[in-house]
Design a protein around this motif. Structure first.
Motif, PDB file in Angstrom:
ATOM      1  N   ASN A  52       0.568  -0.927  -0.041  1.00  0.00           N
ATOM      2  CA  ASN A  52       0.111  -0.349  -0.185  1.00  0.00           C
ATOM      3  C   ASN A  52       1.005   1.319  -0.018  1.00  0.00           C
ATOM      4  O   ASN A  52       0.915   2.050  -0.632  1.00  0.00           O
ATOM      5  N   ILE A  53       2.124   1.497   0.674  1.00  0.00           N
ATOM      6  CA  ILE A  53       2.293   2.683   1.006  1.00  0.00           C
ATOM      7  C   ILE A  53       3.044   2.285  -0.673  1.00  0.00           C
ATOM      8  O   ILE A  53       4.272   3.501  -0.826  1.00  0.00           O
ATOM      9  N   SER A  54       3.873   1.413  -1.002  1.00  0.00           N
ATOM     10  CA  SER A  54       4.773   1.267  -2.436  1.00  0.00           C
ATOM     11  C   SER A  54       4.250   2.550  -3.252  1.00  0.00           C
ATOM     12  O   SER A  54       4.190   3.025  -4.079  1.00  0.00           O
ATOM     13  N   PHE A  55       2.408   1.740  -3.532  1.00  0.00           N
ATOM     14  CA  PHE A  55       1.381   2.360  -4.319  1.00  0.00           C
ATOM     15  C   PHE A  55       1.052   3.024  -4.251  1.00  0.00           C
ATOM     16  O   PHE A  55       1.355   4.564  -4.905  1.00  0.00           O
ATOM     17  N   GLY A  56       1.069   4.157  -3.103  1.00  0.00           N
ATOM     18  CA  GLY A  56       0.874   5.511  -3.069  1.00  0.00           C
ATOM     19  C   GLY A  56       2.009   6.308  -3.026  1.00  0.00           C
ATOM     20  O   GLY A  56       2.009   7.215  -3.836  1.00  0.00           O
ATOM     21  N   LEU A  57       3.520   5.392  -3.118  1.00  0.00           N
ATOM     22  CA  LEU A  57       4.697   6.430  -3.091  1.00  0.00           C
ATOM     23  C   LEU A  57       4.730   6.502  -4.680  1.00  0.00           C
ATOM     24  O   LEU A  57       4.758   7.629  -5.528  1.00  0.00           O
ATOM     25  N   ALA A  58       4.514   5.648  -5.812  1.00  0.00           N
ATOM     26  CA  ALA A  58       4.815   5.599  -6.793  1.00  0.00           C
ATOM     27  C   ALA A  58       3.350   6.512  -7.766  1.00  0.00           C
ATOM     28  O   ALA A  58       3.537   7.032  -8.228  1.00  0.00           O
ATOM     29  N   VAL A  59       1.973   6.252  -7.485  1.00  0.00           N
ATOM     30  CA  VAL A  59       0.927   7.330  -7.524  1.00  0.00           C
ATOM     31  C   VAL A  59       1.743   8.660  -7.461  1.00  0.00           C
ATOM     32  O   VAL A  59       1.501   9.697  -8.336  1.00  0.00           O
ATOM     33  N   LEU A  60       2.479   9.354  -6.612  1.00  0.00           N
ATOM     34  CA  LEU A  60       2.904  10.409  -6.060  1.00  0.00           C
ATOM     35  C   LEU A  60       4.126  10.836  -6.475  1.00  0.00           C
ATOM     36  O   LEU A  60       4.894  11.815  -6.429  1.00  0.00           O
ATOM     37  N   GLY A  61       4.936   9.534  -7.796  1.00  0.00           N
ATOM     38  CA  GLY A  61       5.844  10.445  -8.500  1.00  0.00           C
ATOM     39  C   GLY A  61       7.226   9.526  -8.598  1.00  0.00           C
ATOM     40  O   GLY A  61       7.871  10.061  -8.806  1.00  0.00           O
ATOM     41  N   LEU A  62       6.747   8.709  -7.150  1.00  0.00           N
ATOM     42  CA  LEU A  62       8.621   8.457  -6.962  1.00  0.00           C
ATOM     43  C   LEU A  62       8.616   6.540  -7.554  1.00  0.00           C
ATOM     44  O   LEU A  62       7.583   6.441  -8.046  1.00  0.00           O
ATOM     45  N   THR A  63       9.768   6.139  -7.553  1.00  0.00           N
ATOM     46  CA  THR A  63       9.786   5.105  -7.968  1.00  0.00           C
ATOM     47  C   THR A  63      10.590   3.903  -6.185  1.00  0.00           C
ATOM     48  O   THR A  63      11.566   3.298  -6.435  1.00  0.00           O
ATOM     49  N   PRO A  64       9.418   3.269  -5.809  1.00  0.00           N
ATOM     50  CA  PRO A  64       9.959   3.013  -4.606  1.00  0.00           C
ATOM     51  C   PRO A  64       9.637   1.510  -4.715  1.00  0.00           C
ATOM     52  O   PRO A  64       9.628   0.551  -5.561  1.00  0.00           O
ATOM     53  N   VAL A  65      10.921   0.942  -4.296  1.00  0.00           N
ATOM     54  CA  VAL A  65      11.748  -0.258  -3.734  1.00  0.00           C
ATOM     55  C   VAL A  65      10.232  -1.619  -3.280  1.00  0.00           C
ATOM     56  O   VAL A  65      10.719  -1.641  -1.744  1.00  0.00           O
ATOM     57  N   LEU A  66      10.033  -1.644  -3.221  1.00  0.00           N
ATOM     58  CA  LEU A  66       8.698  -2.973  -2.319  1.00  0.00           C
ATOM     59  C   LEU A  66       9.692  -4.098  -2.182  1.00  0.00           C
ATOM     60  O   LEU A  66      10.421  -5.089  -3.018  1.00  0.00           O
ATOM     61  N   VAL A  67      10.107  -4.673  -0.976  1.00  0.00           N
ATOM     62  CA  VAL A  67      10.413  -5.898  -0.173  1.00  0.00           C
ATOM     63  C   VAL A  67       9.935  -6.547   0.719  1.00  0.00           C
ATOM     64  O   VAL A  67       9.473  -6.281   1.506  1.00  0.00           O
ATOM     65  N   GLY A  68      10.070  -8.036   0.137  1.00  0.00           N
ATOM     66  CA  GLY A  68       8.396  -8.413   1.115  1.00  0.00           C
ATOM     67  C   GLY A  68       8.160  -9.834   0.084  1.00  0.00           C
ATOM     68  O   GLY A  68       9.252  -9.858  -0.682  1.00  0.00           O
ATOM     69  N   ASP A 257      -1.502   4.011   5.456  1.00  0.00           N
ATOM     70  CA  ASP A 257      -0.903   3.785   4.883  1.00  0.00           C
ATOM     71  C   ASP A 257      -0.370   4.318   4.160  1.00  0.00           C
ATOM     72  O   ASP A 257       0.630   4.934   3.301  1.00  0.00           O
ATOM     73  N   ALA A 258      -2.061   5.496   3.370  1.00  0.00           N
ATOM     74  CA  ALA A 258      -1.338   6.189   3.127  1.00  0.00           C
ATOM     75  C   ALA A 258      -0.773   7.932   3.199  1.00  0.00           C
ATOM     76  O   ALA A 258       0.025   8.416   3.231  1.00  0.00           O
ATOM     77  N   VAL A 259      -0.621   7.529   4.951  1.00  0.00           N
ATOM     78  CA  VAL A 259      -0.296   9.441   5.597  1.00  0.00           C
ATOM     79  C   VAL A 259       1.100   9.226   4.904  1.00  0.00           C
ATOM     80  O   VAL A 259       2.193  10.002   4.923  1.00  0.00           O
ATOM     81  N   ARG A 260       1.339   7.239   5.668  1.00  0.00           N
ATOM     82  CA  ARG A 260       3.137   7.357   5.351  1.00  0.00           C
ATOM     83  C   ARG A 260       3.697   7.960   3.561  1.00  0.00           C
ATOM     84  O   ARG A 260       4.491   8.144   3.641  1.00  0.00           O
ATOM     85  N   ALA A 261       2.914   6.908   2.874  1.00  0.00           N
ATOM     86  CA  ALA A 261       3.021   7.408   1.333  1.00  0.00           C
ATOM     87  C   ALA A 261       3.102   8.772   0.738  1.00  0.00           C
ATOM     88  O   ALA A 261       3.780   9.135   0.459  1.00  0.00           O
ATOM     89  N   GLY A 262       2.735   9.550   1.790  1.00  0.00           N
ATOM     90  CA  GLY A 262       2.102  10.793   1.040  1.00  0.00           C
ATOM     91  C   GLY A 262       3.824  11.843   2.212  1.00  0.00           C
ATOM     92  O   GLY A 262       4.361  12.749   1.178  1.00  0.00           O
ATOM     93  N   TYR A 263       3.814  11.397   3.285  1.00  0.00           N
ATOM     94  CA  TYR A 263       4.588  12.039   3.827  1.00  0.00           C
ATOM     95  C   TYR A 263       6.207  11.850   3.672  1.00  0.00           C
ATOM     96  O   TYR A 263       6.668  12.551   2.885  1.00  0.00           O
ATOM     97  N   LEU A 264       6.224  10.773   3.228  1.00  0.00           N
ATOM     98  CA  LEU A 264       7.551  10.392   2.961  1.00  0.00           C
ATOM     99  C   LEU A 264       7.728  10.075   1.182  1.00  0.00           C
ATOM    100  O   LEU A 264       8.781  11.517   0.622  1.00  0.00           O
TER     101      LEU A 264
END
Length: 327
Positions: A52-68, A257-264
């Motif tokens: 969820n956090i990774s998806f939000g980061l991507a929506v907001l223009g970053l390219t997050p690396v999902l580790v799981g 999760d969205a708060v975290r994505a937006g903040y980051l």
């Protein structure tokens, strides 16, 4: 800014109960609870905190690396995430287990009863952050989100050894870790995310006071539901950021999760902590108004208009210009 998000990948099974859980709890029988709720709807959605956090980061223009770790049923989910800009090459796919399951029922007061089946998440501790960093050419931040507890401890230690700043988000797993593990997850974190209840539980688990925790982290972000969030640091005054009012709440799952994505994402785009928090609150409201944690879409003009209504035109212009393509 290259951000790795280590944590759970799951499928959400979301149901709604057309009543109030509290109406069916007997105060003098709480030691022997046995209840069954007939629910009206079932929504099967993609989820998991790290996803969820990774998806939000991507929506907001970053390219997050999902580790799981995910299961044999991850193929379609993997395609979805990659199509939305998430780097999934560091996801470990189990040969024998299914992807984790989050099963949650929400009542008319937005109270929730949930259970979580770990499944493939039990293998997340096998993933090496050093290999992730080598593959990606280096990491600027590692988010250690709820995951298999052993994986959380390992990734925290690895980030420290590699000298990679980290954001600690123990949240739901505070119930599963002991005091020593909780202290290791938090100590030295650049950022710490909790909600109000988790903030109190964290103090109980670590044996540290609020002040002692603040002395051990850079910034502590505490979400407060409809009241927004607070930003605290040992050497700075507290900053309170109100929530963006929701037109309606379709499903509360994924708001944190969205708060975290937006903040980051805000920090990644060079915004101040206050502006980053405002972005996080705005994204959270967008998620709350949508069933499913990754089903939302951002319309830049509408999104920045809502930010302007709550935080003013200057906030909307700065966030819009840097993050969502213009006010």
């Amino acid at each position: 800014m290259r951000i790795a998000v280590a944590g759970s990948i799951a499928t959400d099974h979301l149901t709604s109960f057309p009543g109030r859980f509290t109406d069916h709890l007997l105060a003098d029988r709480l030691d022997t609870v046995s209840l069954s709720f007939l629910v009206d709807e079932l929504e099967v959605r993609r989820g998991g905190v790290a996803a969820n956090i990774s998806f939000g980061l991507a929506v907001l223009g970053l390219t997050p690396v999902l580790v799981g770790a995910a299961g044999t049923d991850f193929v379609d989910y993997d395609t979805w995430l990659r199509e939305h800009g998430v780097d999934t090459k560091s996801v470990q796919v189990s040969r024998t287990r299914h992807t984790a399951r989050f099963m949650c029922t929400t009542d008319t007061d937005q109270n929730q009863i949930a259970v979580f089946y770990a499944g493939a998440m039990a293998e997340a501790g096998d993933i090496s952050l050093s290999r992730v960093a080598a593959r990606t050419g280096g990491l600027d931040l590692v988010v250690v989100a709820p995951d298999d507890p052993a994986a959380m401890v390992r990734h925290t230690a690895e980030a420290r050894e590699l000298g990679i700043p980290r954001a600690a988000d123990p949240s739901q797993q505070l119930a599963r870790v002991d005091g020593d593990e909780a202290r290791r997850l938090v100590d030295g974190a650049l950022l710490l995310f909790t909600n109000e209840y988790e903030a109190a539980l964290l103090q109980e688990r670590t044996g540290w006071t609020e002040r002692q925790i603040l002395d051990r982290v850079g910034t502590w972000i505490t979400t407060r539901g409809s009241a927004g969030l607070t930003i605290r640091a040992a050497d700075a005054p507290e900053v309170a950021v109100p929530a963006v009012p929701a037109a309606h709440v379709a499903d509360p799952t994924g708001g944190g999760d969205a708060v975290r994505a937006g903040y980051l994402a805000g920090l990644g785009h060079g915004l101040s902590p206050r502006r980053s928090a405002q972005l996080g609150c705005a994204l959270a409201t967008t998620v709350l108004e949508t069933v499913g944690t990754q089903e939302y879409k951002l319309v830049p003009a509408e999104f920045t208009s809502r930010i302007a209504d709550t935080y003013g035109s200057a906030a909307a212009e700065e966030i819009g210009t840097r993050v969502v393509g213009g006010p």
